[in-house]
Design a protein around this motif. Structure first.
Motif, PDB file in Angstrom:
ATOM      1  N   ASN A   1      54.182  38.675  37.901  1.00 38.97           N
ATOM      2  CA  ASN A   1      53.701  38.884  39.255  1.00 38.97           C
ATOM      3  C   ASN A   1      53.293  37.526  39.821  1.00 38.97           C
ATOM      4  OD1 ASN A   1      52.886  40.084  41.579  1.00 38.97           O
ATOM      5  ND2 ASN A   1      51.097  41.056  40.726  1.00 38.97           N
ATOM      6  N   TRP A   2      53.742  37.201  40.981  1.00 37.50           N
ATOM      7  CA  TRP A   2      53.389  35.931  41.616  1.00 37.50           C
ATOM      8  C   TRP A   2      52.933  36.188  43.050  1.00 37.50           C
ATOM      9  CZ3 TRP A   2      58.168  37.247  39.708  1.00 37.50           C
ATOM     10  CH2 TRP A   2      59.117  37.620  40.660  1.00 37.50           C
ATOM     11  N   TYR A   3      52.145  35.239  43.541  1.00 32.33           N
ATOM     12  CA  TYR A   3      51.566  35.370  44.866  1.00 32.33           C
ATOM     13  C   TYR A   3      52.280  34.500  45.910  1.00 32.33           C
ATOM     14  CZ  TYR A   3      47.811  37.777  42.451  1.00 32.33           C
ATOM     15  OH  TYR A   3      47.092  38.665  41.693  1.00 32.33           O
ATOM     16  N   THR A   4      52.902  33.437  45.451  1.00 25.89           N
ATOM     17  CA  THR A   4      53.562  32.530  46.387  1.00 25.89           C
ATOM     18  C   THR A   4      54.960  32.195  45.871  1.00 25.89           C
ATOM     19  OG1 THR A   4      52.808  30.520  45.286  1.00 25.89           O
ATOM     20  CG2 THR A   4      51.335  31.467  46.972  1.00 25.89           C
ATOM     21  N   ARG A 107      41.880  34.841  39.283  1.00 30.36           N
ATOM     22  CA  ARG A 107      42.759  33.829  39.887  1.00 30.36           C
ATOM     23  C   ARG A 107      42.375  32.399  39.502  1.00 30.36           C
ATOM     24  NH1 ARG A 107      45.773  34.721  44.785  1.00 30.36           N
ATOM     25  NH2 ARG A 107      46.756  32.919  43.856  1.00 30.36           N
ATOM     26  N   ILE A 108      41.269  32.221  38.818  1.00 29.67           N
ATOM     27  CA  ILE A 108      40.880  30.874  38.391  1.00 29.67           C
ATOM     28  C   ILE A 108      41.804  30.460  37.252  1.00 29.67           C
ATOM     29  CG2 ILE A 108      39.058  29.447  37.373  1.00 29.67           C
ATOM     30  CD1 ILE A 108      37.029  31.384  38.659  1.00 29.67           C
ATOM     31  N   PRO A 109      42.517  29.346  37.399  1.00 27.42           N
ATOM     32  CA  PRO A 109      43.424  28.917  36.326  1.00 27.42           C
ATOM     33  C   PRO A 109      42.644  28.502  35.079  1.00 27.42           C
ATOM     34  CG  PRO A 109      43.532  27.419  38.212  1.00 27.42           C
ATOM     35  CD  PRO A 109      42.550  28.485  38.553  1.00 27.42           C
ATOM     36  N   TYR A 111      42.654  26.012  33.225  1.00 26.99           N
ATOM     37  CA  TYR A 111      42.164  24.635  33.151  1.00 26.99           C
ATOM     38  C   TYR A 111      40.925  24.417  34.022  1.00 26.99           C
ATOM     39  CZ  TYR A 111      45.310  24.476  37.206  1.00 26.99           C
ATOM     40  OH  TYR A 111      45.964  24.755  38.376  1.00 26.99           O
ATOM     41  N   ASN A 112      40.520  25.399  34.822  1.00 30.37           N
ATOM     42  CA  ASN A 112      39.297  25.290  35.619  1.00 30.37           C
ATOM     43  C   ASN A 112      38.181  26.201  35.117  1.00 30.37           C
ATOM     44  OD1 ASN A 112      40.218  23.364  37.411  1.00 30.37           O
ATOM     45  ND2 ASN A 112      41.010  24.854  38.847  1.00 30.37           N
ATOM     46  N   LEU A 113      38.439  26.986  34.080  1.00 32.34           N
ATOM     47  CA  LEU A 113      37.438  27.948  33.610  1.00 32.34           C
ATOM     48  C   LEU A 113      36.169  27.270  33.097  1.00 32.34           C
ATOM     49  CD1 LEU A 113      39.732  30.532  31.805  1.00 32.34           C
ATOM     50  CD2 LEU A 113      38.465  30.865  33.936  1.00 32.34           C
ATOM     51  N   GLN A 114      36.312  26.195  32.331  1.00 34.51           N
ATOM     52  CA  GLN A 114      35.135  25.522  31.782  1.00 34.51           C
ATOM     53  C   GLN A 114      34.279  24.921  32.899  1.00 34.51           C
ATOM     54  OE1 GLN A 114      35.902  22.605  28.764  1.00 34.51           O
ATOM     55  NE2 GLN A 114      33.737  22.195  28.439  1.00 34.51           N
ATOM     56  N   ALA A 115      34.909  24.285  33.861  1.00 33.40           N
ATOM     57  CA  ALA A 115      34.149  23.700  34.977  1.00 33.40           C
ATOM     58  C   ALA A 115      33.433  24.788  35.761  1.00 33.40           C
ATOM     59  CB  ALA A 115      35.088  22.908  35.883  1.00 33.40           C
ATOM     60  N   CYS A 116      34.107  25.888  35.996  1.00 37.23           N
ATOM     61  CA  CYS A 116      33.486  27.011  36.714  1.00 37.23           C
ATOM     62  C   CYS A 116      32.305  27.559  35.929  1.00 37.23           C
ATOM     63  CB  CYS A 116      34.528  28.094  36.956  1.00 37.23           C
ATOM     64  SG  CYS A 116      33.907  29.471  37.919  1.00 37.23           S
ATOM     65  N   HIS A 117      32.482  27.698  34.626  1.00 30.55           N
ATOM     66  CA  HIS A 117      31.392  28.174  33.757  1.00 30.55           C
ATOM     67  C   HIS A 117      30.199  27.211  33.839  1.00 30.55           C
ATOM     68  CE1 HIS A 117      29.526  29.947  30.159  1.00 30.55           C
ATOM     69  NE2 HIS A 117      29.254  28.698  29.835  1.00 30.55           N
ATOM     70  N   ASN A 118      30.457  25.924  33.708  1.00 31.31           N
ATOM     71  CA  ASN A 118      29.380  24.931  33.722  1.00 31.31           C
ATOM     72  C   ASN A 118      28.658  24.879  35.065  1.00 31.31           C
ATOM     73  OD1 ASN A 118      30.042  24.290  31.099  1.00 31.31           O
ATOM     74  ND2 ASN A 118      31.265  22.510  31.653  1.00 31.31           N
TER      75      ASN A 118
END
Length: 172
Positions: A1-4, A107-109, A111-118
């Motif tokens: 499934n893709w969005y773009t 939708r968070i990729p 590679y951005n999960l750790q930054a979002c968590h922090n």
């Protein structure tokens, strides 16, 4: 499934590369050998990741609820855990340890999960943190206890059943 359209082309290019590598390795190593090794490796990796996924939802105090009255935010934060993994396992698992962040926004990729968590650690105080040593204990939470709306272990279920039996015997 893709969005773009860009996601579609990335996915298509990725699939073409993967199939191309399979064909190349099949010719290089022999198709029978390649498929055998690939199948065994894929099966082992899938088994490990299924276990990791399981423990991130089945732990002591995990939020689980009937459909009626279910809370999305509480389900995302308390119904899934943050699994602390060593750096190499974070990489191999695409940061699956930040499963609670994924439940908040899929939708968070990775590679951005750790930054979002922090950046949101102050909002995740009630999220369960699991470590590698906690994983074996999580496998015992496999039963749903309707009266208490929580997961329980077979041992806890038997203990509760024995208590009820003792109460009934004392009443009789």
């Amino acid at each position: 499934n893709w969005y773009t359209a860009a996601e579609f082309w990335h996915l298509l290019f990725n699939n073409i590369c993967v199939v191309g590598i399979w064909i190349f390795l099949g010719y290089l190593l022999g198709f029978g050998f390649f498929v055998s090794v690939y199948s065994i490796t894929l099966t082992c990796a899938a088994a490990i990741l299924i276990c990791v996924f399981f423990v991130q939802h089945n732990f002591d105090g995990s939020y689980a609820h009937k459909t009626e009255g279910w809370d999305y935010l509480e389900g995302a934060i308390k119904g899934s855990s943050y699994l602390e993994l060593p750096t190499v396992l974070k990489w191999f698992s695409a940061d699956i340890g930040y499963h609670n962040i994924h439940h908040l926004c899929e939708r968070i990729p990775n590679y951005n999960l750790q930054a979002c968590h922090n950046q949101n650690i102050h909002l995740l105080r009630s999220a369960k943190t699991l470590r590698m040593v906690d994983i074996p204990d999580c496998f015992k939470y496999i039963l749903w206890d309707c009266p208490s709306n929580r997961l329980t272990s077979i041992a806890s279920f038997r203990q509760a059943a024995q208590s009820i039996d003792l109460e009934r015997a004392n009443e009789a």
